[in-house]
Write a protein that holds these residues in place. Structure first.
Motif, PDB file in Angstrom:
ATOM      1  N   VAL A 110      -8.134  46.330  28.000  1.00  0.00           N
ATOM      2  CA  VAL A 110      -7.712  47.273  29.034  1.00  0.00           C
ATOM      3  C   VAL A 110      -8.858  48.189  29.478  1.00  0.00           C
ATOM      4  O   VAL A 110      -8.807  49.400  29.332  1.00  0.00           O
ATOM      5  CB  VAL A 110      -6.469  48.071  28.567  1.00  0.00           C
ATOM      6  N   TYR A 111      -9.875  47.551  30.068  1.00  0.00           N
ATOM      7  CA  TYR A 111     -11.021  48.299  30.608  1.00  0.00           C
ATOM      8  C   TYR A 111     -11.017  48.263  32.121  1.00  0.00           C
ATOM      9  O   TYR A 111     -11.834  48.878  32.776  1.00  0.00           O
ATOM     10  CB  TYR A 111     -12.345  47.721  30.073  1.00  0.00           C
ATOM     11  N   ASP A 112     -10.089  47.475  32.699  1.00  0.00           N
ATOM     12  CA  ASP A 112     -10.021  47.293  34.146  1.00  0.00           C
ATOM     13  C   ASP A 112      -8.656  46.672  34.449  1.00  0.00           C
ATOM     14  O   ASP A 112      -7.913  46.331  33.537  1.00  0.00           O
ATOM     15  CB  ASP A 112     -11.144  46.331  34.589  1.00  0.00           C
ATOM     16  N   PHE A 113      -8.362  46.486  35.745  1.00  0.00           N
ATOM     17  CA  PHE A 113      -7.120  45.810  36.107  1.00  0.00           C
ATOM     18  C   PHE A 113      -7.318  44.312  35.926  1.00  0.00           C
ATOM     19  O   PHE A 113      -8.383  43.798  36.252  1.00  0.00           O
ATOM     20  CB  PHE A 113      -6.750  46.113  37.563  1.00  0.00           C
ATOM     21  N   PRO A 114      -6.300  43.603  35.419  1.00  0.00           N
ATOM     22  CA  PRO A 114      -6.459  42.149  35.272  1.00  0.00           C
ATOM     23  C   PRO A 114      -6.664  41.503  36.643  1.00  0.00           C
ATOM     24  O   PRO A 114      -6.101  41.964  37.633  1.00  0.00           O
ATOM     25  CB  PRO A 114      -5.116  41.695  34.682  1.00  0.00           C
ATOM     26  N   HIS A 115      -7.490  40.458  36.702  1.00  0.00           N
ATOM     27  CA  HIS A 115      -7.641  39.726  37.955  1.00  0.00           C
ATOM     28  C   HIS A 115      -6.687  38.528  37.919  1.00  0.00           C
ATOM     29  O   HIS A 115      -6.052  38.258  36.896  1.00  0.00           O
ATOM     30  CB  HIS A 115      -9.096  39.313  38.178  1.00  0.00           C
ATOM     31  N   PHE A 124      10.403  26.883  25.739  1.00  0.00           N
ATOM     32  CA  PHE A 124      10.937  26.923  24.377  1.00  0.00           C
ATOM     33  C   PHE A 124      12.311  27.599  24.344  1.00  0.00           C
ATOM     34  O   PHE A 124      13.234  27.118  23.691  1.00  0.00           O
ATOM     35  CB  PHE A 124       9.972  27.651  23.439  1.00  0.00           C
ATOM     36  N   LEU A 125      12.434  28.715  25.056  1.00  0.00           N
ATOM     37  CA  LEU A 125      13.719  29.426  25.064  1.00  0.00           C
ATOM     38  C   LEU A 125      14.804  28.562  25.692  1.00  0.00           C
ATOM     39  O   LEU A 125      15.909  28.447  25.171  1.00  0.00           O
ATOM     40  CB  LEU A 125      13.586  30.749  25.830  1.00  0.00           C
ATOM     41  N   TYR A 126      14.451  27.914  26.800  1.00  0.00           N
ATOM     42  CA  TYR A 126      15.394  27.055  27.520  1.00  0.00           C
ATOM     43  C   TYR A 126      15.850  25.901  26.634  1.00  0.00           C
ATOM     44  O   TYR A 126      17.009  25.482  26.677  1.00  0.00           O
ATOM     45  CB  TYR A 126      14.699  26.538  28.784  1.00  0.00           C
ATOM     46  N   ARG A 127      14.934  25.392  25.793  1.00  0.00           N
ATOM     47  CA  ARG A 127      15.263  24.278  24.926  1.00  0.00           C
ATOM     48  C   ARG A 127      15.847  24.736  23.591  1.00  0.00           C
ATOM     49  O   ARG A 127      15.905  23.966  22.630  1.00  0.00           O
ATOM     50  CB  ARG A 127      14.032  23.385  24.704  1.00  0.00           C
ATOM     51  N   GLY A 128      16.226  25.987  23.526  1.00  0.00           N
ATOM     52  CA  GLY A 128      17.018  26.465  22.395  1.00  0.00           C
ATOM     53  C   GLY A 128      16.232  27.018  21.220  1.00  0.00           C
ATOM     54  O   GLY A 128      16.819  27.275  20.160  1.00  0.00           O
ATOM     55  N   PHE A 129      14.921  27.207  21.385  1.00  0.00           N
ATOM     56  CA  PHE A 129      14.137  27.783  20.288  1.00  0.00           C
ATOM     57  C   PHE A 129      14.255  29.310  20.291  1.00  0.00           C
ATOM     58  O   PHE A 129      14.450  29.917  21.339  1.00  0.00           O
ATOM     59  CB  PHE A 129      12.648  27.433  20.441  1.00  0.00           C
ATOM     60  N   ARG A 130      14.110  29.896  19.102  1.00  0.00           N
ATOM     61  CA  ARG A 130      13.876  31.329  19.013  1.00  0.00           C
ATOM     62  C   ARG A 130      12.368  31.500  19.116  1.00  0.00           C
ATOM     63  O   ARG A 130      11.618  30.730  18.520  1.00  0.00           O
ATOM     64  CB  ARG A 130      14.335  31.901  17.660  1.00  0.00           C
ATOM     65  N   VAL A 131      11.944  32.480  19.885  1.00  0.00           N
ATOM     66  CA  VAL A 131      10.501  32.692  20.027  1.00  0.00           C
ATOM     67  C   VAL A 131      10.154  34.112  19.594  1.00  0.00           C
ATOM     68  O   VAL A 131      10.774  35.067  20.053  1.00  0.00           O
ATOM     69  CB  VAL A 131      10.054  32.480  21.498  1.00  0.00           C
ATOM     70  N   LEU A 132       9.209  34.200  18.672  1.00  0.00           N
ATOM     71  CA  LEU A 132       8.660  35.514  18.335  1.00  0.00           C
ATOM     72  C   LEU A 132       7.271  35.559  18.957  1.00  0.00           C
ATOM     73  O   LEU A 132       6.382  34.805  18.576  1.00  0.00           O
ATOM     74  CB  LEU A 132       8.586  35.712  16.815  1.00  0.00           C
ATOM     75  N   HIS A 133       7.129  36.415  19.959  1.00  0.00           N
ATOM     76  CA  HIS A 133       5.907  36.432  20.769  1.00  0.00           C
ATOM     77  C   HIS A 133       5.152  37.746  20.581  1.00  0.00           C
ATOM     78  O   HIS A 133       5.701  38.818  20.790  1.00  0.00           O
ATOM     79  CB  HIS A 133       6.290  36.239  22.241  1.00  0.00           C
ATOM     80  N   VAL A 134       3.906  37.623  20.169  1.00  0.00           N
ATOM     81  CA  VAL A 134       3.053  38.801  19.991  1.00  0.00           C
ATOM     82  C   VAL A 134       1.873  38.705  20.945  1.00  0.00           C
ATOM     83  O   VAL A 134       1.220  37.658  21.034  1.00  0.00           O
ATOM     84  CB  VAL A 134       2.543  38.897  18.533  1.00  0.00           C
ATOM     85  N   MET A 135       1.640  39.777  21.661  1.00  0.00           N
ATOM     86  CA  MET A 135       0.457  39.845  22.534  1.00  0.00           C
ATOM     87  C   MET A 135      -0.261  41.163  22.273  1.00  0.00           C
ATOM     88  O   MET A 135       0.346  42.230  22.354  1.00  0.00           O
ATOM     89  CB  MET A 135       0.861  39.759  24.005  1.00  0.00           C
ATOM     90  N   ASN A 136      -1.534  41.041  21.920  1.00  0.00           N
ATOM     91  CA  ASN A 136      -2.273  42.265  21.576  1.00  0.00           C
ATOM     92  C   ASN A 136      -2.755  43.004  22.813  1.00  0.00           C
ATOM     93  O   ASN A 136      -2.865  42.432  23.900  1.00  0.00           O
ATOM     94  CB  ASN A 136      -3.488  41.902  20.720  1.00  0.00           C
ATOM     95  N   ILE A 137      -3.048  44.252  22.625  1.00  0.00           N
ATOM     96  CA  ILE A 137      -3.728  45.043  23.651  1.00  0.00           C
ATOM     97  C   ILE A 137      -5.071  45.460  23.042  1.00  0.00           C
ATOM     98  O   ILE A 137      -5.094  46.189  22.047  1.00  0.00           O
ATOM     99  CB  ILE A 137      -2.923  46.319  24.002  1.00  0.00           C
ATOM    100  N   ALA A 179      -0.664  49.656  34.161  1.00  0.00           N
ATOM    101  CA  ALA A 179      -0.750  48.706  35.286  1.00  0.00           C
ATOM    102  C   ALA A 179      -0.448  47.291  34.810  1.00  0.00           C
ATOM    103  O   ALA A 179       0.209  46.512  35.506  1.00  0.00           O
ATOM    104  CB  ALA A 179      -2.135  48.768  35.919  1.00  0.00           C
ATOM    105  N   PHE A 180      -0.900  46.967  33.612  1.00  0.00           N
ATOM    106  CA  PHE A 180      -0.631  45.640  33.062  1.00  0.00           C
ATOM    107  C   PHE A 180       0.876  45.414  32.945  1.00  0.00           C
ATOM    108  O   PHE A 180       1.401  44.378  33.371  1.00  0.00           O
ATOM    109  CB  PHE A 180      -1.303  45.481  31.693  1.00  0.00           C
ATOM    110  N   ALA A 181       1.582  46.394  32.374  1.00  0.00           N
ATOM    111  CA  ALA A 181       3.027  46.251  32.183  1.00  0.00           C
ATOM    112  C   ALA A 181       3.748  46.149  33.527  1.00  0.00           C
ATOM    113  O   ALA A 181       4.676  45.349  33.689  1.00  0.00           O
ATOM    114  CB  ALA A 181       3.562  47.440  31.379  1.00  0.00           C
TER     115      ALA A 181
END
Ligand code: ZN
Length: 487
Positions: A35-40, A57-70, A98-100
């Motif tokens: 987060v040093y600039d706006f994503p392009h 994955f969700l559509y095909r019935g999986f549970r998804v645990l999703h992690v995205m770092n900042i 802005a990212f969110a």
């Protein structure tokens, strides 16, 4: 039919059947924004492809645990904060917000956790302590480096040539080219103008790569299913993540490495100096709907180079509008009676084609072709007024189902009462821009109902000025875009 998802694994260089660690569940880590600039839009391409994968994955019935770092501390964020003369927190805050905002505008499902690097220093210290203890790391001038020659599997992901590697040659920069492969900094000695954490391994701040190793395992465990990113993350970032994590834990870090290809603009690499560098805001300011942008990003296979042009964006808008108009036409199907078996078969075939395509390493062309083939075969029934209400809803239910994965929400139709009725058919919320248009249409309907035709015409002209054409049909008001607004 049971889900059988096949994905290209960068590690093996092959398309493999996805077998989760825990049946029915996916633990997914995707490298998040620095987060040093706006994503392009190249960054957004990666995030949108990861969203498509997750939605499948969700559509095909999986549970998804999703992690995205900042990444809120690294070379770039520190450089930016210093140039502006503010603290890291103050500098990164608007970019995180802005990212969110843009993520929501592009209908990307939020991750379950967005860990911030500055809040996970302890986890990084624990990992570095383990690497020191096991002899994979060494100290030099207050910094701590990873010794590549101690980890024989180094280079397995990026297939890098280690012949020229000089043991002990090291550098402090977070990013470097394949040609200059060397020991990399896990922990950087205090420096004038840089933030410092006082820790058990000494004062300093983390290198970029250790951040993802520490944060992914904190939330997903030592071994997890899928790690995504752009192809430019393969080296050195992901190669280093594997080295750090596997050297420290002694177990496999990630089973499937899935990488999205580059985006270029007009056939050239994006760069600010060439004037072909776009953030999402730059594009939306030209009058495009964010979901047209999403459609464009989704519609090219993730392992192919995507050439962004405004012509391609116009085509994406047309395609998305075509689905929207089709849904509008379906609503007009008013005949009573049971579903036509031919229509039932058409929908079944479309669903099978859509699922088979996506399960085959996200073959989006095949999946979209299934949707458009259905539209093409259904149109003659509509024009001959042979489609029953039951047929119509069968088809629109399938399109809504497909949109759970695509997330492109084809344009809604507004009924004569001014009530929005087609939007909810496709996943609920409308985008900011669509919401504005719909509010104006509603205001115009009210003006007409109150016989204020002057005001109604004014609103119509305002919309026209913005590139929106209204069409009064027997089923209500329909709107279409003619192109970007005149500025
Ligand atoms: Zn990362």
């Amino acid at each position: 039919m049971a889900a059988m998802i096949r994905l290209h694994n960068t590690l093996s260089g092959r398309v493999e059947e996805f077998v989760p660690i825990e049946s029915g569940s996916v633990k997914l880590y995707t490298c998040g924004p620095t987060v040093y600039d706006f994503p392009h839009i190249g960054n957004w391409r990666s995030y949108v492809f990861e969203d498509l994968l997750k939605r499948l994955f969700l559509y095909r019935g999986f549970r998804v645990l999703h992690v995205m770092n900042i990444t809120d501390v690294d070379d770039k964020t520190i450089r930016g904060a210093n140039a502006k003369g503010v603290g890291l927190d103050e500098y990164t805050k608007p970019f995180i917000e802005a990212f969110a905002r843009d993520r929501d505008v592009l209908a990307i499902l939020p991750a379950d956790v967005y860990p911030r690097a500055t809040a996970h220093i302890e986890e990084m210290v624990v990992l570095i302590e383990a690497l020191l203890r096991k002899g994979f790391a060494y100290r030099k001038d207050g910094s701590i480096y990873f010794a590549i020659d101690k980890f024989p599997a180094y280079g397995r992901l990026s297939k890098i040539n280690l012949e020229d590697l000089r043991p002990g040659s090291h550098a402090d920069a977070d990013e470097y080219a394949k040609e200059s492969v060397h020991d990399f900094a896990l922990w950087k000695a205090p420096k004038e103008g840089e933030p410092v954490w006082e820790t058990r391994i000494g004062p300093g701040r983390p290198g970029w790569h250790i951040e993802c190793s520490a944060m992914s395992s904190r939330y997903l465990g030592r071994t997890f299913d899928i790690h995504c990113g752009g192809v430019d993350n393969i080296f050195p970032h992901h190669e280093n993540e594997i080295a750090q994590s596997e050297a420290a834990t002694g177990v496999t870090f990630v089973n499937y490495w899935v990488h999205g290809h580059h985006l270029v603009v007009d056939g050239e690499k994006m760069s600010k100096s060439k004037g072909n560098f776009y953030t999402l805001t730059d594009i939306l300011e030209k009058g495009y709907d964010p979901l047209d942008v999403r459609y464009l990003l989704v519609a090219t296979h993730y392992r192919k180079m995507l050439n962004f042009t405004f012509e391609a964006l116009d085509q994406a808008r047309t395609a998305r509008r075509r689905i929207g108009n089709f849904l509008g036409e379906l609503r007009a199907a008013a005949q009573d009676g049971p579903s036509d078996p031919a229509v039932v078969r058409m929908v079944d075939e479309a669903r099978a084609g859509f699922v088979t395509g996506l399960e085959d390493d996200l073959n989006i062309s095949e999946a979209l072709a299934a949707v458009f083939t259905l539209i093409k075969s259904a149109y003659p029934l509509l024009t001959r007024s042979e489609m029953t209400k039951a047929d119509g809803s069968l088809i629109s239910e399938f399109v809504a189902e497909a949109d759970k994965v695509l997330g492109v929400r084809p344009s809604p139709v507004v009924s004569a009462s001014g009530k929005i009725n087609a939007t909810s058919e496709l996943s609920g919320a409308v985008t900011v821009i669509e919401a504005e248009i719909l509010a104006k249409i509603e205001a115009r309907q009210k003006a007409r109902a109150g016989r204020d035709f002057k005001r109604a015409d004014e609103i119509r002209d305002e919309l026209l000025e913005a590139g929106i054409v209204l069409e009064d049909t027997k089923d209500g008001v329909r709107w279409k875009r003619t192109g970007p607004p005149k500025s």
